[in-house]
Design an enzyme around this catalytic site. Structure first.
Site, short mmCIF file in Angstrom:
data_model
loop_
_atom_site.label_atom_id
_atom_site.label_comp_id
_atom_site.label_asym_id
_atom_site.label_seq_id
_atom_site.Cartn_x
_atom_site.Cartn_y
_atom_site.Cartn_z
N ASN A 1 -10.29 -0.70 1.81
CA ASN A 1 -8.87 -0.32 1.67
C ASN A 1 -8.35 -0.59 0.42
O ASN A 1 -8.51 -1.66 -0.60
CB ASN A 1 -8.23 -1.39 2.57
CG ASN A 1 -6.55 -1.35 2.40
OD1 ASN A 1 -6.03 -1.04 1.54
ND2 ASN A 1 -5.85 -2.31 3.27
N CYS B 1 0.80 -1.16 0.09
CA CYS B 1 0.11 0.06 0.08
C CYS B 1 0.82 1.31 0.02
O CYS B 1 0.21 2.51 -0.24
CB CYS B 1 -0.88 -0.13 1.18
SG CYS B 1 -1.70 -1.47 1.36
N HIS C 1 -3.19 6.06 4.82
CA HIS C 1 -3.73 4.92 4.16
C HIS C 1 -4.90 4.54 4.71
O HIS C 1 -5.20 4.38 6.09
CB HIS C 1 -2.76 3.67 4.14
CG HIS C 1 -3.08 2.56 3.55
ND1 HIS C 1 -3.96 2.46 2.39
CD2 HIS C 1 -3.01 1.19 4.09
CE1 HIS C 1 -4.14 1.39 2.35
NE2 HIS C 1 -3.61 0.47 3.18
#
Ligand code: ACO
Length: 331
Positions: free
Chosen positions: A288, A118, A258
């Site tokens: 996500n 990520c 994030h």
């Protein structure tokens, strides 16, 4: 040799693209043994977007990239470079970057992918700004794009409730005056590589009937280990980054984490003693989206007027590797 001043970096525009199809927590109750209450309470996620059959990461990436170019009134031919952060590329090679380059007609641009979990978003932003500062490039399109729904095990409630598809983009350019990038730093700890991985289908475990039967071609995550790790490393890391930039944590106008879990964002903000209101959070809508999530939140934060010109914005991400990184950028 005469000292040459670095070229200042400025943010010229942002964009995003998500698929139309919404998958709610209630929908997931019909697929795995879970509940809307559990997902909402443990993660903050209500729904996520799922790409339709035939739509791939480069489709989302190209749309987000074009949106960022349009926002800045810059044409694809003006681009020198395209860097895409992704963990769910259409294919291992060629990368998503070259596909986007061709789709949008960026005839002069180089293009490549960055794969850093990520944190790919921060790595890509750092590489792009380094190239501009050094004078290699004048305009770089940075994209985070994922079609994670294709690599998630829809029988595994530990992971399938978390992820979503989408893409976000930021156009960086060579500017004049003050540098917009105030500080940036990335880290990695490969000894924790089993925290988040997709083990099958490549050199370590070439695809066989057995690897497919064992589901090695799906994302595996030790969610609880990731949770504890992130809560431990991120607060001192971002505090130190502010220090390096000569700032207090209170000087940051907006925090873009994030978008993995509401509890992680809440916990880090509490440890930093910064009001949660300063964090831009949109994970309830998109889940996500890995390397895309910071770009989606940055774009929506700007579009909704939560972030305005002159603001100092902290972009923070963490993910497979374990990698983590952050950038402080003046908008
Ligand atoms: N529905 C209902 N119950 C569930 C579900 C679900 N979807 N998923 C897990 N559970 C159960 C578990 O089986 C466990 O049950 P048990 O106690 O009977 O064994 C219980 O809930 C608690 O499980 P934990 O994993 O301890 O739950 P936790 O509170 O840690 O939340 C979560 C799990 C949401 C994954 C959290 O750990 C997390 O967000 N971790 C961080 C993930 C992350 O940030 N990843 C970022 C990088 S991703 C990338 O780079 C691609």
């Amino acid at each position: 040799m005469k000292h040459r001043r670095c070229t200042p970096v400025v943010l010229l525009g942002t964009g995003m693209s998500v698929p139309d199809r919404i998958l709610t927590n209630k929908d997931l109750e019909k697929i795995v043994d879970t509940s809307d209450e559990w997902i909402l309470e443990r993660t903050g996620i209500s729904e996520r977007r799922i790409a339709p059959a035939g739509e791939v990461t480069s489709d989302l990436a190209a749309r987000a990239g074009m949106a960022a170019l349009d926002a800045a009134s810059v044409s694809p031919e003006e681009l020198d470079m395209i860097i895409v952060g992704t963990n769910s590329p259409d294919k291992l090679f060629p990368g998503v970057g070259p596909m986007v380059q061709s789709m949008i007609g960026a005839s002069r641009a180089g293009a490549c992918d960055v794969q850093a979990g990520c944190t790919g978003c921060v790595y890509a932003m750092m590489l792009a700004s380094s190239g501009i500062r050094a004078g290699f490039w004048k305009k770089v399109l940075v994209i985070g794009a994922e079609a994670l729904s294709r690599i998630v095990d829809w029988k595994d409630r530990n992971t399938c409730v978390l992820f979503g598809d989408g893409a976000g983009a930021a156009l960086l350019g060579a500017g004049e005056g003050e540098d917009g990038v105030l500080a940036a730093e990335v880290h990695a700890d490969g000894s924790l590589s089993d925290y988040i991985e997709l083990p099958g289908g490549l050199a370590a475990h070439p695809a066989t009937n057995e690897t497919v039967e064992q589901g090695l071609h799906f994302v595996k995550m030790k969610g609880n280990e990731v949770f504890k790790y992130v809560n431990r490393v991120i607060p001192p890391f971002v505090r130190d980054l502010c220090d390096h930039a000569g700032l207090e944590v209170g000087d940051i106008d907006a925090w873009i984490f994030h978008q993995a879990n509401h509890r992680i964002i809440e916990g880090v903000m509490r440890r930093l003693d910064v009001p949660l209101q300063k964090a831009v959070i949109n994970l309830q809508k998109y889940g996500n989206t890995s390397a895309a999530s910071v770009f989606l939140a940055l774009h929506e934060g700007l579009a909704e007027g939560r972030i305005t010109r002159g603001d100092r914005v902290m972009l923070v991400s963490f993910g497979a590797g374990m990698t983590y990184g952050a950038m402080i950028i003046r908008i």
